[in-house]
Scaffold this motif. Structure first.
Motif, PDB file in Angstrom:
ATOM      1  N   TRP A  71      -6.607   2.867  -2.660  1.00  0.00           N
ATOM      2  CA  TRP A  71      -5.478   2.889  -2.591  1.00  0.00           C
ATOM      3  C   TRP A  71      -4.486   2.446  -3.746  1.00  0.00           C
ATOM      4  O   TRP A  71      -5.106   1.695  -3.834  1.00  0.00           O
ATOM      5  N   GLN A  72      -4.045   3.025  -3.996  1.00  0.00           N
ATOM      6  CA  GLN A  72      -2.150   2.631  -4.807  1.00  0.00           C
ATOM      7  C   GLN A  72      -1.565   1.730  -4.605  1.00  0.00           C
ATOM      8  O   GLN A  72      -1.152   2.100  -2.889  1.00  0.00           O
ATOM      9  N   LEU A  73      -1.523   0.879  -5.014  1.00  0.00           N
ATOM     10  CA  LEU A  73      -0.504  -0.275  -4.347  1.00  0.00           C
ATOM     11  C   LEU A  73       0.655   0.469  -5.022  1.00  0.00           C
ATOM     12  O   LEU A  73       1.327   0.821  -6.240  1.00  0.00           O
ATOM     13  N   SER A  74       1.852  -0.208  -5.054  1.00  0.00           N
ATOM     14  CA  SER A  74       3.359  -0.240  -5.642  1.00  0.00           C
ATOM     15  C   SER A  74       4.001  -0.657  -6.980  1.00  0.00           C
ATOM     16  O   SER A  74       4.815   0.176  -7.478  1.00  0.00           O
ATOM     17  N   ASN A  75       3.078  -1.226  -7.264  1.00  0.00           N
ATOM     18  CA  ASN A  75       3.015  -1.493  -8.660  1.00  0.00           C
ATOM     19  C   ASN A  75       2.059  -1.075  -9.060  1.00  0.00           C
ATOM     20  O   ASN A  75       2.087  -1.039 -10.751  1.00  0.00           O
ATOM     21  N   GLY A  76       1.415   0.006  -8.910  1.00  0.00           N
ATOM     22  CA  GLY A  76       0.249   0.580 -10.019  1.00  0.00           C
ATOM     23  C   GLY A  76      -1.350   0.303 -10.101  1.00  0.00           C
ATOM     24  O   GLY A  76      -1.637   0.925 -10.243  1.00  0.00           O
ATOM     25  N   ASP A  77      -1.226  -0.485  -9.534  1.00  0.00           N
ATOM     26  CA  ASP A  77      -2.968  -1.483  -9.324  1.00  0.00           C
ATOM     27  C   ASP A  77      -3.558  -0.360  -8.160  1.00  0.00           C
ATOM     28  O   ASP A  77      -2.867  -0.116  -7.064  1.00  0.00           O
ATOM     29  N   ILE A  78      -4.439  -1.115  -7.821  1.00  0.00           N
ATOM     30  CA  ILE A  78      -5.270  -0.437  -7.311  1.00  0.00           C
ATOM     31  C   ILE A  78      -6.014  -1.174  -6.252  1.00  0.00           C
ATOM     32  O   ILE A  78      -6.579  -1.947  -6.477  1.00  0.00           O
ATOM     33  N   ALA A  79      -6.232  -0.542  -4.618  1.00  0.00           N
ATOM     34  CA  ALA A  79      -6.717  -1.789  -4.078  1.00  0.00           C
ATOM     35  C   ALA A  79      -8.110  -0.783  -3.972  1.00  0.00           C
ATOM     36  O   ALA A  79      -7.471   0.292  -3.082  1.00  0.00           O
ATOM     37  N   VAL A  80      -9.491  -1.571  -3.313  1.00  0.00           N
ATOM     38  CA  VAL A  80     -10.427  -1.342  -2.708  1.00  0.00           C
ATOM     39  C   VAL A  80     -11.008  -2.059  -1.778  1.00  0.00           C
ATOM     40  O   VAL A  80     -11.314  -3.615  -1.894  1.00  0.00           O
ATOM     41  N   PHE A  83       0.613  -1.010  -0.607  1.00  0.00           N
ATOM     42  CA  PHE A  83      -0.204  -0.036  -0.027  1.00  0.00           C
ATOM     43  C   PHE A  83       0.885   1.328   0.029  1.00  0.00           C
ATOM     44  O   PHE A  83       1.791   1.159   0.651  1.00  0.00           O
ATOM     45  N   VAL A  84       0.688   2.160  -0.680  1.00  0.00           N
ATOM     46  CA  VAL A  84       1.805   3.304  -1.321  1.00  0.00           C
ATOM     47  C   VAL A  84       0.735   4.487  -0.943  1.00  0.00           C
ATOM     48  O   VAL A  84       1.177   5.059  -0.107  1.00  0.00           O
ATOM     49  N   LYS A  85      -0.388   4.854  -0.944  1.00  0.00           N
ATOM     50  CA  LYS A  85      -0.751   6.066  -1.704  1.00  0.00           C
ATOM     51  C   LYS A  85      -2.291   5.775  -1.470  1.00  0.00           C
ATOM     52  O   LYS A  85      -3.559   5.315  -2.037  1.00  0.00           O
ATOM     53  N   ARG A  86      -3.256   6.273  -0.349  1.00  0.00           N
ATOM     54  CA  ARG A  86      -4.302   6.483  -0.459  1.00  0.00           C
ATOM     55  C   ARG A  86      -5.275   7.793  -1.277  1.00  0.00           C
ATOM     56  O   ARG A  86      -4.369   8.272  -2.097  1.00  0.00           O
ATOM     57  N   LEU A  87      -5.775   6.898  -2.470  1.00  0.00           N
ATOM     58  CA  LEU A  87      -6.687   8.153  -3.095  1.00  0.00           C
ATOM     59  C   LEU A  87      -7.630   8.574  -2.953  1.00  0.00           C
ATOM     60  O   LEU A  87      -8.408   7.967  -1.995  1.00  0.00           O
ATOM     61  N   GLY A  88      -7.659  10.106  -2.667  1.00  0.00           N
ATOM     62  CA  GLY A  88      -9.058  10.705  -2.143  1.00  0.00           C
ATOM     63  C   GLY A  88      -8.350  10.808  -0.383  1.00  0.00           C
ATOM     64  O   GLY A  88      -7.935  11.055   0.161  1.00  0.00           O
ATOM     65  N   LYS A  89      -9.768  10.800   0.156  1.00  0.00           N
ATOM     66  CA  LYS A  89      -9.896  11.341   1.858  1.00  0.00           C
ATOM     67  C   LYS A  89     -10.362   9.976   1.945  1.00  0.00           C
ATOM     68  O   LYS A  89     -11.006   9.045   2.101  1.00  0.00           O
ATOM     69  N   SER A  90     -10.517   9.722   3.104  1.00  0.00           N
ATOM     70  CA  SER A  90     -10.342   8.550   4.352  1.00  0.00           C
ATOM     71  C   SER A  90     -11.951   8.500   4.444  1.00  0.00           C
ATOM     72  O   SER A  90     -12.760   9.632   3.790  1.00  0.00           O
ATOM     73  N   ALA A  91     -12.330   7.453   4.830  1.00  0.00           N
ATOM     74  CA  ALA A  91     -13.479   7.251   5.138  1.00  0.00           C
ATOM     75  C   ALA A  91     -14.419   8.334   6.089  1.00  0.00           C
ATOM     76  O   ALA A  91     -15.802   8.900   6.306  1.00  0.00           O
TER      77      ALA A  91
END
Length: 89
Positions: free
Chosen positions: A37-46, A13-21
Motif C-alpha cells: 500500500w501507498q501511504l498518504s505521505n508517499g511511504d509504502i507499507a508492506v 492507507f491511500v492506494k493499493r499497489l498492484g492487485k489484492s492477494a
C-alpha cells in the motif's frame, strides 16, 4: 542519533499497489493476506510473512536490521503486479 528516515504512524492507507492477494491467488479469503500500500505521505507499507528470525542471521554483508525493524516476505507475483503503480525514479 537521529535517523535519516522515520516511519510516520499517522500516515493513512491511500492506494493499493498492484492487485489484492485474492486476485493473485495468494490468499483464500480475508486471512493471511500479503499486500502493498501507498501511504498518504508517499511511504509504502508492506504486509507479509515475518521471517526475521529465519533470515536475520543470513543477511548479506552490509545489510542490517534495526531493533525495531522486521524482515517480511511477499509473493513475487505481488510485486510484479504492483510495478505499473510504482513511479519511475
Amino acid at each position: 542519533m537521529a535517523r535519516a528516515w522515520e516511519a510516520d504512524p499517522s500516515a493513512l492507507f491511500v492506494k493499493r499497489l498492484g492487485k489484492s492477494a485474492e486476485e493473485l491467488g495468494n490468499s483464500q479469503g480475508r486471512e493471511q493476506c500479503p499486500d502493498i500500500w501507498q501511504l498518504s505521505n508517499g511511504d509504502i507499507a508492506v504486509i507479509g510473512r515475518d521471517v526475521t528470525d529465519h533470515y536475520g542471521s543470513r543477511l548479506p554483508e552490509g545489510v542490517t536490521l534495526g531493533a525495531d525493524e522486521r524482515l517480511v516476505v511477499i509473493p513475487g507475483n505481488m510485486l510484479t503486479a504492483a510495478k505499473p503503480d510504482i513511479p519511475e525514479a
